[in-house]
Design an enzyme around this catalytic site. Sequence first.
Site, mmCIF file in Angstrom:
data_model
loop_
_atom_site.group_PDB
_atom_site.id
_atom_site.type_symbol
_atom_site.label_atom_id
_atom_site.label_comp_id
_atom_site.label_asym_id
_atom_site.label_seq_id
_atom_site.Cartn_x
_atom_site.Cartn_y
_atom_site.Cartn_z
ATOM 1 N N ASP A 216 0.661 -1.250 0.351
ATOM 2 C CA ASP A 216 0.032 0.212 0.233
ATOM 3 C C ASP A 216 0.635 1.239 0.249
ATOM 4 O O ASP A 216 2.145 1.175 0.387
ATOM 5 C CB ASP A 216 -1.262 -0.098 0.828
ATOM 6 C CG ASP A 216 -2.100 -1.306 1.289
ATOM 7 O OD1 ASP A 216 -2.328 -1.199 -0.049
ATOM 8 O OD2 ASP A 216 -2.304 -1.079 1.797
ATOM 9 N N ASP B 225 25.859 -29.385 20.308
ATOM 10 C CA ASP B 225 24.413 -28.060 20.708
ATOM 11 C C ASP B 225 24.701 -26.908 20.749
ATOM 12 O O ASP B 225 23.924 -26.256 19.682
ATOM 13 C CB ASP B 225 24.327 -29.130 22.134
ATOM 14 C CG ASP B 225 23.415 -30.396 21.992
ATOM 15 O OD1 ASP B 225 23.045 -31.106 21.123
ATOM 16 O OD2 ASP B 225 23.259 -31.376 22.950
#
Length: 889
Positions: free
Chosen positions: A323, A688
Site C-alpha cells: 500500500d 549442541d
Amino acid sequence: MPVVISTAASQPPVPEAGRVQGLSSAEALRRLASRGPNVLPQSDGRSGLRIMRSVLAEPMLLLLVGASTVHLLLGDPADAAILGVSVFLVVGLTFYQQYRSERALEALRELGNPMARVRRDGRILSLPSRDIVPGDVLLLSEGDRVPADARLLTDGATAGDQALQLDESLLTGESVAVRRASGMAAQDRVHAGTLVVSGHATAEVTATGADTAIGRIGTSMQHLRTPPTPMQRQIRRAVLVFSALALAASTLVAVLHFLLHRDWLQAALAGVTLAMANVPEEFPVVLSVFLALGAWRMARHRALVRRPPAIEALGAVTVLCVDKTGTLTENRMAVAELVTDGDRSSLPDHLSPGLRDLLESADAASADDAVDPMESALRTALRGAPSATRPPDAQRVAEYPLTPELLAVGHAWRLPGRADIGIFCKGAPEAVALLCGLPEGQRAAVLGEVAAMGRRGLRVLAVAASPVGAGLCSPPASLRDCPLQWRGLVGFADPLRAGVPEAVREATTAGIRVLMLTGDHPETARAIAAQAGIPSDTVAVGDAIFSHDKDDIVRKLGDTHVFARIKPELKLALVQALQASGHVVAMTGDGVNDAPALMAAHVGVAMGARGTDVAREASSIVLLDDNFVTIVHAIRRGRIIYDNIVRAVRYILAVHVPITGLALLPLLLGEPLVLLPLHVVCLELIIDPASTLVFEREAGAPDIMRRPPRSPQHRMLNAPLLLESLGQGGLAFVAVIVLYLLGRSQALPVQQTGTLAFVALVICNLSLIVTNRIGAEQEPWWRRRNPVFWIIAASALLLLASVTFLAGPSRWFGFERPPLSLLAVALVLPPLLLGSAEWLRQRWLRRPAHFAAGQWPTCPVGREPIDPGQYASADEMGSSGPPSHGESL
C-alpha cells in the site's frame, strides 16, 4: 448506498463517546491488580517444569543413563559417576536452550496482544487488551475485535451513524452478522472475541478474562495447534530416518562385538556409544531455537511473525504488493492546497470565505472521532476555530458510508433552530463530480486540476454540499438522491518515509518486484512511485486491469508496477493472478476488506499501528510501525534465518561422520573401543550450543540481498547439501584416521592412541564450525562479534588440555599424554585439511561468471556452492503456480 437514519430526535439524549469520562488511571490500576489481566488461561506456553519433564525424556539422556548403568555393571563406579555428572550438564544445557526459546515466544505473544481503544481520564487511549478492566469505556469501530464482555452505552444508530453489526460466529457458529443496540435489554450486550462488522459504539466493560462468555465456554481454543511447516516436516522425516539408521547400526555393532569378544556388557557399551553418536536430537532443537529466536529478533526490528511458515516463505517472495498510504508514506496528512472555482490557497492561515466554507464543509463530512488521517488533517487545519457550517450543538441525523460502488461519504446535519437539514459529502473527485452533475466541460476542467495536483504528489478529495434553502426535511435514501453543489478540492500532502527509496532499491536488487497499490488518483500514484524509485511509466487503473483476457492480464502484470484506484476486493484478484503466473506473493493490508487478500497471499503483512484486528488476524506478519522499510528488513532477516538453519544442518550432518567413524573403526580393526559414552557427551556439549547458539547469531552473508528469491520447489535437505556435509565430514574423518593410524604405527599404548584420536576429533569439530561460518558475513570469521563461538572454542581447548596433561581428567577419560610431536599434528592437521579444501572451493567459486545482462547467475558469485534448483529462474517462475498460504515452499 444505504443510509443510516438516526432516531435520536424522538429519544432522550444518550451520552456520546466524546463526553464519557471513563475510569481514572488510578482506579483502572487498582482494578487490574484485583481482577487480574484480561486474558484467557494460557496453555500454549511451557512452564519451566514442563520443559524439564520434556528434557528428561530426551533419547540422549536415556542413553546416558543406560551407559552409566553398564559402567556400574562392569564394576567401574568412577566412570559411572562421571557420566552421572555429564547427565546434569546435558540437562542444564538443553533446558537453557529450550527455556530461552520459550521466553522468546512469550515475548512475541506479548507483542502480538491486540490493542483496544478506551476512554480514561476523559482522554482516548490505545491500550493492550490485557490491560482492560471492568468499568472501562470501550470505543468500538468497524474491524475491531471486542476485547471483553461489555454493555453498550451508545451505538451508531443513536448517534446518527451506521448501526452496529457484530460477527458472533466465534461464539454461536452463526455466520450472519447480528445487530446490537443500546437501551434494549436483549440487544445491548457485546461479547469478547466477536467482531465489529460495521458501525461504531461505546460500551462499558462488564467482564474480563475467564469471566467472559468465551472464557466460560471452555478451553478448546487453547489446545489448537498450528500444523507443522514444510521445513518442520522435512526435519521430522530426517530425524525418523537417521534414528532408524542409528538404531539399526548400533544394534548391529552390539551383535558383532558380542560375536567377536563374547562380552555382552562391552557389546552393550559399544552399541550405546554408537547410538549416542548418531541420534539426531539436534535437528528439532535447531529448528525450534532458530525459528523462535529468529522471530524474536524480527520483532525487535518491528516485524511480528504470527505464523512460522512466513519465515520460510520470506526467502521465496518474488512480488511485494504494498500500500502507498502509511506504508510507503508517513500517513501524516496535512492540508496542502485548497481549490475552489475562483480561488486557490496553499496556506490555510488566511482563507477567503469561499475557501473557509470548503474546509468547513469537508470537516462536516467527517466522523466525530477522527481516525482517518485526512479527517484528522482537516480538523487540524481548522485550528479549533468554531465552524459556522456545523456548530457544536448541531445534530447528525444520517450517515452515508463509503461503498465499493461509490467512493464518497456523506453526513446529514440538522442545525439548531432550523427544520431543514444540510448534507455534506467528500470523496474521489470523479465520484463527487458525478453526484453534483457537473457539465462535461467543468468536469473535464476539474479532473485536469486533479491530475495536476496529483503530479505534485498530492492526494485529492472533492467536497460537495446541499445548497442553502434546499428544503430537505429528512435525509434522502442515498447520496445519489441528494441535491449536491460542488464546493471544491482539498489537496493533502503525505511525505515519503525515510529510507523507502533505498529499501525499494534493495528489494529490486534481491530479485523482488515491488508493486504499489493505492486508491488514489493515477497521477498521485505516479508521483509517489517516482519518488520511491518504483517504475512509474505505466499506471494501471482499478477495474480496467481485469477487463481484458487472461493473457493480457498476465502481460500487464509483467510490466506494470503501479496500480491506482484499487479497491480492497481487487487486491484478492491481483494476488490470485500473480500466483497463477507462478509468483510467490507478499501482500500488505490494513482494512477489514483486505483480509481475503492477506489470507490468500503466501505472506500476508498487516499494519500493526493503523490496521484492524481482522487484518492482523488474517496476516502472517504484523508490522509494528507500518513501515515499508521494515518489510524489506523482514525479508532480509527471513533469508538470514533460512541460511543459518542450512549452515547448522550441514554442520550437524558433517560432524557426526567422524564421530561415527571413530566409533566403528576400532571394532573393524579388532582393537579396543576408543570412543566411549563420556567422550560422546563431551562432544555433544560442543555440538549442541554450536548448532543452535553460534549459527543462529550469524548476521548474514554479504550477498544475502543480491541473490534471486529461493525457488518454491527447493528442499532444504537435498542431495547437494547431503553430499557437501558428507564431504566435510569425510575430510574430518580422514584427519582422525591419520592420527589413529600414526599412533598404531608407532606402537603407542591404546590410551595414547585414543588421546590423539579424541584431540583430532575435537579440533575437527571446531574446524567444521569455522568452515560452515565462512561466507556467513562480510568480515572474516575471526573478526565477527559472536562471543558464543569463542566461549565454545576456549572451553573445548581447555577440555583438551585437561584430559591430556592432568592426571585426574586423563584417568577419567582413559587417556595418556601422547608424544608432543604427534599431539601437534593432531592440532594442526584437521584445520589444515578442512581449511585447504574450503580455500580451493572458494577459489573455484570465484571464477568469472558469464551470464546475459539482466539474467540471474545460477549461484551467487564468490559464495558457497548452490543447488541449481535453489533459486527461481524467470522461466520457472512462470511455469507453475506456487503453493498457497501454509503449503510447502
